[in-house]
Design a protein around this motif. Structure first.
Motif, mmCIF file in Angstrom:
data_model
loop_
_atom_site.group_PDB
_atom_site.id
_atom_site.type_symbol
_atom_site.label_atom_id
_atom_site.label_comp_id
_atom_site.label_asym_id
_atom_site.label_seq_id
_atom_site.Cartn_x
_atom_site.Cartn_y
_atom_site.Cartn_z
ATOM 1 N N ILE A 9 6.966 9.209 -26.599
ATOM 2 C CA ILE A 9 5.700 8.476 -26.560
ATOM 3 C C ILE A 9 5.658 7.671 -25.267
ATOM 4 O O ILE A 9 6.607 6.940 -24.958
ATOM 5 C CB ILE A 9 5.580 7.542 -27.782
ATOM 6 N N ASP A 10 4.581 7.793 -24.533
ATOM 7 C CA ASP A 10 4.418 7.073 -23.268
ATOM 8 C C ASP A 10 3.925 5.655 -23.518
ATOM 9 O O ASP A 10 2.798 5.287 -23.152
ATOM 10 C CB ASP A 10 3.458 7.834 -22.338
ATOM 11 N N ARG A 11 4.770 4.868 -24.168
ATOM 12 C CA ARG A 11 4.503 3.449 -24.446
ATOM 13 C C ARG A 11 5.862 2.744 -24.543
ATOM 14 O O ARG A 11 6.848 3.334 -24.998
ATOM 15 C CB ARG A 11 3.758 3.251 -25.765
ATOM 16 N N PRO A 12 5.926 1.470 -24.177
ATOM 17 C CA PRO A 12 7.176 0.711 -24.309
ATOM 18 C C PRO A 12 7.595 0.598 -25.780
ATOM 19 O O PRO A 12 6.741 0.553 -26.674
ATOM 20 C CB PRO A 12 6.832 -0.668 -23.745
ATOM 21 N N ILE A 13 8.882 0.520 -26.021
ATOM 22 C CA ILE A 13 9.394 0.504 -27.397
ATOM 23 C C ILE A 13 8.839 -0.667 -28.203
ATOM 24 O O ILE A 13 8.525 -0.512 -29.384
ATOM 25 C CB ILE A 13 10.943 0.531 -27.424
ATOM 26 N N ASP A 14 8.672 -1.846 -27.593
ATOM 27 C CA ASP A 14 8.133 -2.995 -28.334
ATOM 28 C C ASP A 14 6.727 -2.719 -28.852
ATOM 29 O O ASP A 14 6.385 -3.093 -29.977
ATOM 30 C CB ASP A 14 8.128 -4.250 -27.463
ATOM 31 N N LYS A 15 5.895 -2.070 -28.045
ATOM 32 C CA LYS A 15 4.521 -1.741 -28.456
ATOM 33 C C LYS A 15 4.534 -0.681 -29.558
ATOM 34 O O LYS A 15 3.774 -0.767 -30.537
ATOM 35 C CB LYS A 15 3.699 -1.263 -27.254
ATOM 36 N N VAL A 16 5.406 0.315 -29.411
ATOM 37 C CA VAL A 16 5.511 1.378 -30.429
ATOM 38 C C VAL A 16 5.898 0.771 -31.778
ATOM 39 O O VAL A 16 5.296 1.086 -32.808
ATOM 40 C CB VAL A 16 6.518 2.464 -29.988
ATOM 41 N N ILE A 17 6.883 -0.127 -31.771
ATOM 42 C CA ILE A 17 7.328 -0.757 -33.014
ATOM 43 C C ILE A 17 6.209 -1.614 -33.610
ATOM 44 O O ILE A 17 5.968 -1.587 -34.819
ATOM 45 C CB ILE A 17 8.591 -1.613 -32.775
ATOM 46 N N GLU A 18 5.512 -2.353 -32.779
ATOM 47 C CA GLU A 18 4.395 -3.185 -33.253
ATOM 48 C C GLU A 18 3.345 -2.332 -33.965
ATOM 49 O O GLU A 18 2.862 -2.686 -35.046
ATOM 50 C CB GLU A 18 3.759 -3.904 -32.058
ATOM 51 N N LEU A 19 3.002 -1.189 -33.393
ATOM 52 C CA LEU A 19 1.999 -0.302 -33.988
ATOM 53 C C LEU A 19 2.523 0.378 -35.253
ATOM 54 O O LEU A 19 1.808 0.501 -36.248
ATOM 55 C CB LEU A 19 1.552 0.742 -32.962
ATOM 56 N N PHE A 20 3.774 0.831 -35.220
ATOM 57 C CA PHE A 20 4.390 1.508 -36.357
ATOM 58 C C PHE A 20 4.539 0.559 -37.550
ATOM 59 O O PHE A 20 4.346 0.950 -38.698
ATOM 60 C CB PHE A 20 5.762 2.061 -35.952
ATOM 61 N N ASP A 21 4.874 -0.687 -37.279
ATOM 62 C CA ASP A 21 5.224 -1.642 -38.324
ATOM 63 C C ASP A 21 4.011 -2.294 -38.980
ATOM 64 O O ASP A 21 4.165 -3.138 -39.860
ATOM 65 C CB ASP A 21 6.145 -2.718 -37.731
ATOM 66 N N ASN A 22 2.813 -1.913 -38.604
ATOM 67 C CA ASN A 22 1.604 -2.496 -39.172
ATOM 68 C C ASN A 22 0.959 -1.493 -40.133
ATOM 69 O O ASN A 22 0.381 -0.498 -39.700
ATOM 70 C CB ASN A 22 0.627 -2.856 -38.048
ATOM 71 N N PRO A 23 1.039 -1.747 -41.452
ATOM 72 C CA PRO A 23 0.488 -0.786 -42.413
ATOM 73 C C PRO A 23 -1.023 -0.582 -42.270
ATOM 74 O O PRO A 23 -1.546 0.450 -42.685
ATOM 75 C CB PRO A 23 0.839 -1.369 -43.782
ATOM 76 N N ASP A 24 -1.722 -1.543 -41.649
ATOM 77 C CA ASP A 24 -3.159 -1.368 -41.426
ATOM 78 C C ASP A 24 -3.446 -0.222 -40.464
ATOM 79 O O ASP A 24 -4.567 0.295 -40.418
ATOM 80 C CB ASP A 24 -3.782 -2.661 -40.879
ATOM 81 N N ASN A 25 -2.446 0.181 -39.686
ATOM 82 C CA ASN A 25 -2.623 1.278 -38.731
ATOM 83 C C ASN A 25 -2.440 2.655 -39.353
ATOM 84 O O ASN A 25 -2.811 3.658 -38.742
ATOM 85 C CB ASN A 25 -1.649 1.130 -37.556
ATOM 86 N N LEU A 26 -1.872 2.735 -40.540
ATOM 87 C CA LEU A 26 -1.552 4.041 -41.128
ATOM 88 C C LEU A 26 -2.754 4.983 -41.178
ATOM 89 O O LEU A 26 -2.647 6.152 -40.804
ATOM 90 C CB LEU A 26 -0.970 3.872 -42.537
ATOM 91 N N LYS A 27 -3.889 4.492 -41.639
ATOM 92 C CA LYS A 27 -5.068 5.360 -41.756
ATOM 93 C C LYS A 27 -5.595 5.813 -40.396
ATOM 94 O O LYS A 27 -6.348 6.767 -40.318
ATOM 95 C CB LYS A 27 -6.178 4.653 -42.526
ATOM 96 N N LYS A 28 -5.200 5.124 -39.332
ATOM 97 C CA LYS A 28 -5.662 5.470 -37.994
ATOM 98 C C LYS A 28 -4.964 6.699 -37.433
ATOM 99 O O LYS A 28 -5.444 7.292 -36.477
ATOM 100 C CB LYS A 28 -5.471 4.278 -37.045
#
Length: 145
Positions: A9-28
């Motif tokens: 993934i062409d994103r820094p690991i901190d950003k990837v974890i932030e997005l992954f760890d938010n259940p509100d993003n699952l449907k996205k």
């Protein structure tokens, strides 16, 4: 049945974890997910249980997620139970560079009843679905500011 799939993934690991760890993003990014309902425990922490409902074709599939390991970014693991299927999923994230992250998922399935025959006849379908979710998460993560 066990297998591993991964994607860069062409994103820094901190950003990837932030997005992954938010259940509100699952449907996205998780196609077919209709709902995610917290049932017990502290959300996202070891022991937490949630109900996920997916629409797959004309079928609604309910599964119960139980978080078993939370050591992000090294590992976030859980079990997923549905009719005839018990799935252990290990999600791992590795820093490739300051702007690139490897997302690795290890899958282990146990089947009962008719699902044993489906898994025997079409094991590739499970790996294909896992890769589809990885690609969708990659596209979602790379599209975020």
């Amino acid at each position: 049945m066990k297998y591993t799939v991964s994607i860069d993934i062409d994103r820094p690991i901190d950003k990837v974890i932030e997005l992954f760890d938010n259940p509100d993003n699952l449907k996205k990014w998780m196609e077919g997910l209709q709902s995610f309902e917290h049932l017990s425990g502290t959300p996202g922490q070891v022991g937490a249980r949630s109900k996920l409902v997916y629409k797959m074709g004309k079928r609604d599939i309910e599964m119960i997620e139980t978080v078993t390991v939370r050591k992000l970014p090294q590992e976030f693991s859980g079990t997923y139970e549905a009719d005839g299927v018990f799935n252990i999923v290990k999600n791992k994230f590795e820093k490739i560079s300051d702007t690139k992250t490897k997302y690795i998922t290890e899958q282990e399935f146990e089947f009962k009843g008719m699902m044993k025959y489906f898994a025997f006849l079409m094991p590739w379908a499970f790996k294909k679905q896992s890769m589809k979710y990885l690609k969708a998460f990659k596209n979602f993560a790379e599209g975020q500011a």
